[in-house]
Design an enzyme around this catalytic site. Sequence first.
Site, mmCIF file in Angstrom:
data_model
loop_
_atom_site.group_PDB
_atom_site.id
_atom_site.type_symbol
_atom_site.label_atom_id
_atom_site.label_comp_id
_atom_site.label_asym_id
_atom_site.label_seq_id
_atom_site.Cartn_x
_atom_site.Cartn_y
_atom_site.Cartn_z
ATOM 1 N N GLY A 100 0.826 -1.211 0.000
ATOM 2 C CA GLY A 100 0.000 0.000 0.000
ATOM 3 C C GLY A 100 0.858 1.257 0.000
ATOM 4 O O GLY A 100 2.092 1.175 -0.066
ATOM 5 N N ALA A 155 -4.775 -2.117 6.040
ATOM 6 C CA ALA A 155 -6.150 -1.862 6.486
ATOM 7 C C ALA A 155 -7.095 -2.029 5.307
ATOM 8 O O ALA A 155 -6.671 -1.992 4.141
ATOM 9 C CB ALA A 155 -6.278 -0.435 7.034
ATOM 10 N N ASP A 196 -8.511 10.701 10.679
ATOM 11 C CA ASP A 196 -9.358 11.841 11.077
ATOM 12 C C ASP A 196 -10.836 11.418 11.140
ATOM 13 O O ASP A 196 -11.634 12.079 11.787
ATOM 14 C CB ASP A 196 -9.196 12.987 10.071
ATOM 15 C CG ASP A 196 -9.453 12.541 8.631
ATOM 16 O OD1 ASP A 196 -8.862 11.538 8.202
ATOM 17 O OD2 ASP A 196 -10.260 13.195 7.932
ATOM 18 N N TYR A 219 -16.161 2.785 7.862
ATOM 19 C CA TYR A 219 -14.693 2.716 7.890
ATOM 20 C C TYR A 219 -14.147 3.413 9.145
ATOM 21 O O TYR A 219 -13.312 2.870 9.870
ATOM 22 C CB TYR A 219 -14.136 3.356 6.615
ATOM 23 C CG TYR A 219 -12.673 3.696 6.663
ATOM 24 C CD1 TYR A 219 -11.710 2.708 6.491
ATOM 25 C CD2 TYR A 219 -12.245 5.007 6.869
ATOM 26 C CE1 TYR A 219 -10.351 3.024 6.537
ATOM 27 C CE2 TYR A 219 -10.906 5.332 6.907
ATOM 28 C CZ TYR A 219 -9.951 4.346 6.750
ATOM 29 O OH TYR A 219 -8.615 4.658 6.801
ATOM 30 N N ASP A 267 -2.988 -13.228 6.035
ATOM 31 C CA ASP A 267 -4.164 -12.406 5.753
ATOM 32 C C ASP A 267 -4.724 -11.985 7.102
ATOM 33 O O ASP A 267 -4.887 -12.820 8.000
ATOM 34 C CB ASP A 267 -5.191 -13.233 4.963
ATOM 35 C CG ASP A 267 -6.329 -12.363 4.450
ATOM 36 O OD1 ASP A 267 -6.916 -11.597 5.245
ATOM 37 O OD2 ASP A 267 -6.623 -12.442 3.242
ATOM 38 N N LYS A 327 -11.951 1.890 12.293
ATOM 39 C CA LYS A 327 -10.627 2.373 12.688
ATOM 40 C C LYS A 327 -10.622 2.810 14.154
ATOM 41 O O LYS A 327 -9.641 2.610 14.870
ATOM 42 C CB LYS A 327 -10.185 3.532 11.779
ATOM 43 C CG LYS A 327 -9.971 3.173 10.321
ATOM 44 C CD LYS A 327 -8.870 2.162 10.084
ATOM 45 C CE LYS A 327 -7.496 2.722 10.359
ATOM 46 N NZ LYS A 327 -6.428 1.717 10.012
ATOM 47 N N TRP A 329 -6.069 12.203 4.373
ATOM 48 C CA TRP A 329 -5.849 12.628 2.983
ATOM 49 C C TRP A 329 -4.471 12.177 2.468
ATOM 50 O O TRP A 329 -3.637 12.990 2.051
ATOM 51 C CB TRP A 329 -5.989 14.145 2.869
ATOM 52 C CG TRP A 329 -7.306 14.718 3.276
ATOM 53 C CD1 TRP A 329 -8.274 14.134 4.032
ATOM 54 C CD2 TRP A 329 -7.802 16.032 2.948
ATOM 55 N NE1 TRP A 329 -9.339 14.992 4.202
ATOM 56 C CE2 TRP A 329 -9.074 16.169 3.548
ATOM 57 C CE3 TRP A 329 -7.285 17.101 2.216
ATOM 58 C CZ2 TRP A 329 -9.840 17.326 3.426
ATOM 59 C CZ3 TRP A 329 -8.037 18.267 2.111
ATOM 60 C CH2 TRP A 329 -9.307 18.367 2.701
#
Length: 309
Positions: free
Chosen positions: A35, A85, A127, A150, A61, A154, A175
Site C-alpha cells: 500500500g 487496512a 481523522d 470505515y 491475511d 478504525k 488525505w
Amino acid sequence: MLSGQAGYGAETANSSWYTNDWGEKMKVLVTGCTGQLGFDVCRQLKKRNIEYYGAVRTDFDLRDESSVKNFVRKMKPTVIIHCAAYTAVDKAEDEKELCHSINVEGTKALAEAGKEVNAKMVYISTDYVFPGRGSQFYEINDNKEAVNVYGQSKLAGETVVRSILEKHFIVRISWVFGINGHNFVRTMLKLAQDHDTLKIVDDQIGSPTYTHDLAVLLCDMVASAKYGTYHATNEGVCSWKDFAEEIFRQAKMDITVIGQSSASYPTKAKRPLNSRLSKKSLDNAGFQRLPDWHDALYRYMKELKLAKD
Ligand SMILES: NC(=O)c1ccc[n+]([C@@H]2O[C@H](COP(=O)([O-])OP(=O)(O)OC[C@H]3O[C@@H](n4cnc5c(N)ncnc54)[C@H](OP(=O)(O)O)[C@@H]3O)[C@@H](O)[C@H]2O)c1
C-alpha cells in the site's frame, strides 16, 4: 525467509543494524507494504539500515487470526508498524463485516501476538474517528463519533490496541498520498488529461499527508519509548478544491476548478467536514511536525515525474 533476512527485496542482516534510542537492535514487521504508507515505511527503514520485513498477503491475511499470530511468533519482531487496512471508504458501507474483520479483528490478532513477543506497535488511524463538526482543531482526546463504517472500524481498532498493548503509538492521519498507490493527486492529474473544468468539494477542510514524510516520523517514533496517541499530517489546512488548484498550479496545467458542496456531491459514505487535527501531542513529545503540505506536494510531484521517466 525470516531468519537473518530483512526487507521486501531482502537484505542480509549485518552488524551495523540501526538500534533504538537505548541501543537495542530493532527488528520491524511492516504490514501492508503493497500500500501507499507501508511501501514508504519500508523504504525509510531500508534507508536507515533498520532490519525489517514488509509483509504481503501471502505472508498472512489479517482475516485469518492463526496465520497472523503464527507469523509474528516465528518472526519475533521488536516493533510492528501496522499500515495494512481495509481502506475502501464507500465500499465499506456495504461490506461492514469484511471491514470489521480486517480493521478490528485483524488488528486485535496482531496486537495480541505483538504482546506475546513483547513488541511495540504502531497503529495508523484516521481523522474519520471524529464527527467533523465546527472549525476547531481536534485534540487527541476530543469526543469521537465516526460518521461512516470505515471510521467506526478504525476507531474500534484504536480501542483494541490500547486495551492490549501498553507499548503502542496510535497515529491519526488524513488525505494520504504516496508513490505506491491511488490517491487524490493521481486522480486529479488523470482527470486533467481530458477536462478543462472540474467541480471539486470545497466544504471539507483537512490536511494532506505525504507518506514519505510520515514514514520519517514513524521511524523516529519507534526508536523511542514515547508511547501514546498522535496526530500527524503535513502542516497547513485546505479544502479538496484548494488541494486540486495547487496540484494544477504546480503541474502547470490550466484547469478551472469550481467549488461544490458535499451536499451536492453525495457519496455512499458520509465524510466529516472538519478534519483539522491539532499537533500538540507531537510538540509535547518533542517530535518534529511534518513539513507544510505545499512543500510535500512539490516533492511528491517530483517523485511522480521521476517514477514516470
Ligand atoms: N488513504 C487515506 O487517505 C488514509 C487516510 C487516513 C488514514 N489512513 C490509514 O493509513 C493506513 C495506510 O493507508 P494506505 O492509504 O497506505 O492504504 P492502502 O494503500 O489502501 O493499502 C492497504 C494495504 O493493506 C493491505 N491489506 C488490505 N487487506 C488486507 C488483509 N486482509 N490482509 C493483509 N493485508 C491487507 C493491502 O494489501 P493488498 O495490496 O494485498 O490489497 C495494502 O497493502 C491505513 O491504516 C489507513 O486506514 C489512510
